[in-house]
Design a protein around this motif. Structure first.
Motif, PDB file in Angstrom:
ATOM      1  N   ASP A 131      59.809  46.204  45.472  1.00 14.23           N
ATOM      2  CA  ASP A 131      60.031  46.167  43.582  1.00 14.23           C
ATOM      3  C   ASP A 131      58.788  45.125  43.357  1.00 14.23           C
ATOM      4  OD1 ASP A 131      61.392  46.194  41.454  1.00 14.23           O
ATOM      5  OD2 ASP A 131      62.784  44.646  41.942  1.00 14.23           O
ATOM      6  N   PHE A 132      57.671  45.418  43.444  1.00 14.79           N
ATOM      7  CA  PHE A 132      56.901  44.911  42.895  1.00 14.79           C
ATOM      8  C   PHE A 132      55.985  46.053  42.282  1.00 14.79           C
ATOM      9  CE2 PHE A 132      56.522  43.741  46.711  1.00 14.79           C
ATOM     10  CZ  PHE A 132      54.729  44.330  47.738  1.00 14.79           C
ATOM     11  N   ARG A 133      54.508  45.546  41.082  1.00 14.04           N
ATOM     12  CA  ARG A 133      53.234  46.061  41.331  1.00 14.04           C
ATOM     13  C   ARG A 133      52.127  46.252  41.968  1.00 14.04           C
ATOM     14  NH1 ARG A 133      56.771  45.272  36.908  1.00 14.04           N
ATOM     15  NH2 ARG A 133      55.231  43.337  36.121  1.00 14.04           N
ATOM     16  N   SER A 134      51.378  46.593  42.757  1.00 13.75           N
ATOM     17  CA  SER A 134      50.097  46.858  43.010  1.00 13.75           C
ATOM     18  C   SER A 134      48.944  46.989  42.811  1.00 13.75           C
ATOM     19  CB  SER A 134      50.516  45.694  44.841  1.00 13.75           C
ATOM     20  OG  SER A 134      50.809  46.990  45.026  1.00 13.75           O
ATOM     21  N   ALA A 135      47.892  46.474  42.972  1.00 12.20           N
ATOM     22  CA  ALA A 135      46.691  46.959  42.833  1.00 12.20           C
ATOM     23  C   ALA A 135      45.921  46.849  43.940  1.00 12.20           C
ATOM     24  CB  ALA A 135      46.119  47.281  41.779  1.00 12.20           C
ATOM     25  N   VAL A 136      44.570  47.326  43.641  1.00 13.71           N
ATOM     26  CA  VAL A 136      43.775  46.664  44.441  1.00 13.71           C
ATOM     27  C   VAL A 136      42.352  47.402  44.330  1.00 13.71           C
ATOM     28  CG1 VAL A 136      41.900  47.184  46.830  1.00 13.71           C
ATOM     29  CG2 VAL A 136      44.588  47.182  46.601  1.00 13.71           C
ATOM     30  N   THR A 137      41.521  46.658  43.202  1.00 16.14           N
ATOM     31  CA  THR A 137      40.585  46.652  42.067  1.00 16.14           C
ATOM     32  C   THR A 137      39.218  46.038  42.928  1.00 16.14           C
ATOM     33  OG1 THR A 137      40.711  44.458  41.160  1.00 16.14           O
ATOM     34  CG2 THR A 137      41.576  46.818  40.487  1.00 16.14           C
ATOM     35  N   LEU A 138      37.829  46.870  42.612  1.00 16.08           N
ATOM     36  CA  LEU A 138      36.206  45.892  43.337  1.00 16.08           C
ATOM     37  C   LEU A 138      36.085  45.134  41.423  1.00 16.08           C
ATOM     38  CD1 LEU A 138      33.498  46.354  44.963  1.00 16.08           C
ATOM     39  CD2 LEU A 138      33.165  47.988  43.292  1.00 16.08           C
ATOM     40  N   VAL A 139      36.190  44.084  42.290  1.00 11.52           N
ATOM     41  CA  VAL A 139      35.644  42.463  41.387  1.00 11.52           C
ATOM     42  C   VAL A 139      33.969  42.323  41.169  1.00 11.52           C
ATOM     43  CG1 VAL A 139      37.881  42.149  41.288  1.00 11.52           C
ATOM     44  CG2 VAL A 139      36.451  40.953  42.573  1.00 11.52           C
ATOM     45  N   LYS A 140      33.878  42.735  42.723  1.00 13.45           N
ATOM     46  CA  LYS A 140      31.921  41.674  42.930  1.00 13.45           C
ATOM     47  C   LYS A 140      31.308  43.242  43.510  1.00 13.45           C
ATOM     48  CE  LYS A 140      29.405  38.505  44.371  1.00 13.45           C
ATOM     49  NZ  LYS A 140      29.177  37.216  45.006  1.00 13.45           N
ATOM     50  N   ASN A 141      29.821  43.522  43.849  1.00 14.83           N
ATOM     51  CA  ASN A 141      29.563  44.363  44.530  1.00 14.83           C
ATOM     52  C   ASN A 141      28.234  44.298  44.337  1.00 14.83           C
ATOM     53  OD1 ASN A 141      28.456  46.562  46.442  1.00 14.83           O
ATOM     54  ND2 ASN A 141      29.085  47.931  44.803  1.00 14.83           N
ATOM     55  N   GLU A 142      27.652  43.346  44.850  1.00 12.72           N
ATOM     56  CA  GLU A 142      26.312  42.624  44.876  1.00 12.72           C
ATOM     57  C   GLU A 142      25.496  42.549  46.138  1.00 12.72           C
ATOM     58  OE1 GLU A 142      26.103  38.794  42.066  1.00 12.72           O
ATOM     59  OE2 GLU A 142      27.534  40.019  40.931  1.00 12.72           O
ATOM     60  N   LYS A 143      24.756  42.322  46.334  1.00 16.09           N
ATOM     61  CA  LYS A 143      23.500  41.919  47.212  1.00 16.09           C
ATOM     62  C   LYS A 143      24.458  42.718  48.771  1.00 16.09           C
ATOM     63  CE  LYS A 143      21.308  39.035  45.309  1.00 16.09           C
ATOM     64  NZ  LYS A 143      20.568  37.565  45.282  1.00 16.09           N
ATOM     65  N   ASP A 144      24.956  43.791  48.305  1.00 16.47           N
ATOM     66  CA  ASP A 144      25.471  44.320  50.094  1.00 16.47           C
ATOM     67  C   ASP A 144      27.155  43.973  50.548  1.00 16.47           C
ATOM     68  OD1 ASP A 144      23.709  46.142  50.149  1.00 16.47           O
ATOM     69  OD2 ASP A 144      22.577  45.018  51.212  1.00 16.47           O
ATOM     70  N   VAL A 145      28.027  42.281  49.346  1.00 16.75           N
ATOM     71  CA  VAL A 145      29.119  41.734  49.924  1.00 16.75           C
ATOM     72  C   VAL A 145      29.668  42.206  48.675  1.00 16.75           C
ATOM     73  CG1 VAL A 145      29.915  39.581  49.305  1.00 16.75           C
ATOM     74  CG2 VAL A 145      27.751  39.703  49.891  1.00 16.75           C
TER      75      VAL A 145
ATOM     76  N   LEU B 224      57.897  34.857  45.459  1.00 18.81           N
ATOM     77  CA  LEU B 224      56.201  35.327  44.669  1.00 18.81           C
ATOM     78  C   LEU B 224      57.345  36.258  42.917  1.00 18.81           C
ATOM     79  CD1 LEU B 224      54.453  37.157  45.524  1.00 18.81           C
ATOM     80  CD2 LEU B 224      54.413  35.451  47.188  1.00 18.81           C
ATOM     81  N   GLN B 225      56.354  35.573  42.324  1.00 20.18           N
ATOM     82  CA  GLN B 225      56.257  36.780  41.368  1.00 20.18           C
ATOM     83  C   GLN B 225      55.034  37.324  40.696  1.00 20.18           C
ATOM     84  OE1 GLN B 225      59.022  34.248  38.006  1.00 20.18           O
ATOM     85  NE2 GLN B 225      59.137  36.997  37.278  1.00 20.18           N
ATOM     86  N   GLU B 226      53.859  36.592  41.713  1.00 17.37           N
ATOM     87  CA  GLU B 226      52.657  37.053  41.243  1.00 17.37           C
ATOM     88  C   GLU B 226      51.734  36.464  42.653  1.00 17.37           C
ATOM     89  OE1 GLU B 226      50.456  35.337  38.348  1.00 17.37           O
ATOM     90  OE2 GLU B 226      51.940  36.591  36.208  1.00 17.37           O
ATOM     91  N   TYR B 227      50.700  37.688  43.209  1.00 17.97           N
ATOM     92  CA  TYR B 227      49.947  37.115  43.872  1.00 17.97           C
ATOM     93  C   TYR B 227      48.379  37.708  43.757  1.00 17.97           C
ATOM     94  CZ  TYR B 227      47.912  36.705  48.611  1.00 17.97           C
ATOM     95  OH  TYR B 227      47.630  36.600  50.200  1.00 17.97           O
ATOM     96  N   THR B 228      47.985  37.006  44.097  1.00 12.93           N
ATOM     97  CA  THR B 228      46.020  37.398  43.857  1.00 12.93           C
ATOM     98  C   THR B 228      45.491  36.629  45.497  1.00 12.93           C
ATOM     99  OG1 THR B 228      45.776  37.417  41.616  1.00 12.93           O
ATOM    100  CG2 THR B 228      43.961  37.945  42.905  1.00 12.93           C
ATOM    101  N   ALA B 229      44.969  37.978  46.139  1.00 11.04           N
ATOM    102  CA  ALA B 229      44.300  37.811  47.362  1.00 11.04           C
ATOM    103  C   ALA B 229      42.827  38.452  46.747  1.00 11.04           C
ATOM    104  CB  ALA B 229      44.671  37.726  48.813  1.00 11.04           C
TER     105      ALA B 229
END
Length: 580
Positions: free
Chosen positions: A16-30, A142-147
């Protein structure tokens, strides 16, 4: 060819939670992917997995913490798994090419909560399935989590990509504990030399010799708290000095201080023995009972448990004036089915409890002495643990030079300002002095802890030991804190080199060393009477060769030709090159 990965696949169901995976950085092959979780009400999430697919191209071996020298890529139905949490491991896996080049190093920003990174070969198309699982054990609601999941595809030596992860963790706030100078100097350990069978006079006798050989601290290991020498833990928990062995510990500490030796004492943090007086005191506040060792395991989520341990350590440090604590078995804080039920103190997550305990211990001991030494050991050696311990030791590997070497170098790659220590070093006194020295030259990049009966060492062994201790002390700035490069991942490391602005030190275990004009040392840990050097260009140099006891074998001037050069060096000997 540079590796690439598929878009991440999020595997989640029935939560019972919402989750997502997003690309936040793509620089110099990292690439940096951000995993987020949001819930309307506090919830303890069940496992969530993020999966990537990569081509196998030149993925030759796999590096992961606590691998004990096992670097094989296995099938996806039996994948390599690196489990980590605050009290064990570190969230990192590196896929490595044939020439020790980085293919893909994956790491996670959250070093505290339970995660698992899995890598396996998919047989049908020879692809590599890489997955990161979060919340593999119960965590606090928890209600929010980021990694963040960091994927490093740079064409760089693998050791550089691994060190870059440790630098990233440091930027995220996983800073090392303050390091007292005493934690970087050679030590004597009672464990392999005496186990639980010792007396105050025996310790004093060993330390008088140890001091003359170049050791500055003694670690009194398991046994001081009981007259039972059967190697169990049934008598842990009360932490009262066994007066049959140590009639006056304060007097012993004073005697050791008078000869310039500091003293550390062993404690098994989680264990309360079945035969201890305090066993009934914590009924209902244990994670589980380990019948094999005869002890219960405390649950650090209870404030009264944490207070008890802190009070024990504070009172012990003040009463006896010791200089440090060897805090053992923190990785034995493990959730069992029975410890996930009912009221479990002031936090739900075991990792929260472990961190609260260590924060309180560190604060308590710093109030006694800001230079208190605190030793941890593999497997609890990740970014979280390095906040609280200033010494990280290789896991038990008695007289196993190969494993001690691998553990030492692994910890060095993953550490940032912490003093890496070898597992206590031991050998047989009837071995050749060159073979005995193998235990030391395989652990040169770590602080040595010696655990031999020094009264029985042959004269040659004593001379060798004194030479190694002097070399370690003289060059600790390079060996412990220099810029380290290792080679031969797939073979348990075949050579290593560390350098700073002052010096460069090479150790070869079974490989070719690349050299160039300048001043450098080469240590022969191969077992052969020669070393192979590969010069990038010809150069002239002055060479001094010594054996493992520091005795000069020869001095000469020579010209190294471009390419391979074979230099005669005694087994376990040192060669010092200086520019002409």
């Amino acid at each position: 060819m540079k590796l690439h990965c598929s878009s991440p696949e999020l595997q989640i169901s029935g939560q019972d939670f919402r989750s997502a995976v997003t690309l936040v950085k793509n620089e110099k092959d990292v690439k940096l992917y951000r995993f987020t979780l949001v819930s309307d009400l506090p919830v303890s999430p069940k496992p969530v997995t993020v999966k990537f697919v990569l081509p196998k191209d030149d993925v030759y071996s796999v590096f992961r913490p606590n691998a004990s020298n096992i670097c094989t890529l296995t099938p996806d139905w039996a994948p390599v798994k690196n489990r980590s949490r605050s009290g064990a491991g570190a969230p990192l896996v590196s896929l490595i090419g044939r020439t020790d080049n980085n293919r893909c190093t994956v790491s996670v920003s959250d070093c505290k909560n339970p995660t698992s990174i899995s890598v396996g070969l998919h047989e049908e198309d020879c692809s590599v399935w890489l997955s990161v699982a979060f919340f593999t054990e119960t965590v606090s609601p928890l209600q929010e989590y980021t990694a963040d999941i960091r994927l490093d595809f740079r064409e760089t030596p693998a050791c550089e990509s691994i060190k870059a992860v440790r630098a990233w963790w440091k930027e995220l706030g996983y800073l090392p504990a303050a390091l007292p100078a005493s934690a970087t100097l050679p030590m004597y350990s009672t464990w392999y030399s005496m186990h639980q069978d010792f007396t105050a006079d025996a310790i004093m006798q060993q330390c008088k010799i140890a001091k003359t050989l170049g050791m500055d601290t003694v670690i009194i290991d398991d046994g001081w708290q009981t007259d039972d020498n059967n190697r169990g833990y049934a008598y842990c928990g009360d932490w009262e000095v066994c007066t049959k062995k140590l009639p006056d510990l304060k007097a012993l500490v004073n005697r050791l201080h008078s000869i310039g030796m500091k003293i550390m004492v062993w404690f098994s943090v989680p264990y309360v023995g079945k035969k201890s007086k305090c066993a009934s005191r914590f009924e209902g506040k244990y994670l589980y009972c380990d019948n094999h060792i005869g002890a219960y395991v405390l649950d650090p989520r209870f404030p009264e448990v944490r207070k008890y341990l802190c009070d024990v350590y504070r009172n012990f440090a003040k009463t006896y004036g010791i200089d440090g604590f060897k805090l053992d078995f923190i990785d034995s804080f493990i959730l069992k089915e029975e410890s996930q039920k009912g009221d479990r103190g002031d936090c739900v997550s075991l990792e929260d409890g472990i961190c609260k305990l260590l924060e309180e211990i560190q604060s308590t001991l710093k109030s006694v002495s800001p230079d208190m030494m605190i030793e941890f050991r593999q497997t609890y050696m990740g970014g979280v643990m390095q906040r609280y311990g200033n010494m990280i030791r290789v896991a038990d590997c008695p007289a196993n030079a190969q494993v001690n070497k691998f553990g030492s170098l692994e910890l060095q790659l993953l550490s940032c300002g912490t003093a890496v220590h070898a597992d206590p070093i031991a050998w047989r006194t009837d071995e050749s002095v060159e073979n005995a020295a193998m235990q030391l030259n395989h652990t040169l990049f770590a602080v040595p802890q010696i655990s031999m009966d020094l009264t029985k060492l042959p004269p040659e062994h004593k001379k060798m030991l004194a030479y190694y201790m002097a070399y370690q002390r003289k060059n600790k700035d390079v060996l412990l804190f220099g810029d380290l490069t290792v080679s031969g991942f797939a073979h348990g490391f075949t050579s290593a080199v560390a350098h700073n602005e002052r010096k460069k030190i090479h150790v070869t275990y079974d490989g070719i060393i690349g050299v160039q004009a300048g001043d450098f040392d080469v240590v022969n840990a191969t077992g052969n009477e020669c070393v192979a050097l590969k010069a990038s260009a010809p150069f002239d140099c002055a060479v001094t060769v010594v054996n493992c006891m520091g005795e000069t074998v020869r001095k000469e001037c020579m010209r190294l030709s471009e390419g391979l050069n074979e230099i005669s060096v005694p087994v376990s000997g040192f060669t010092f090159f200086t520019k002409e």
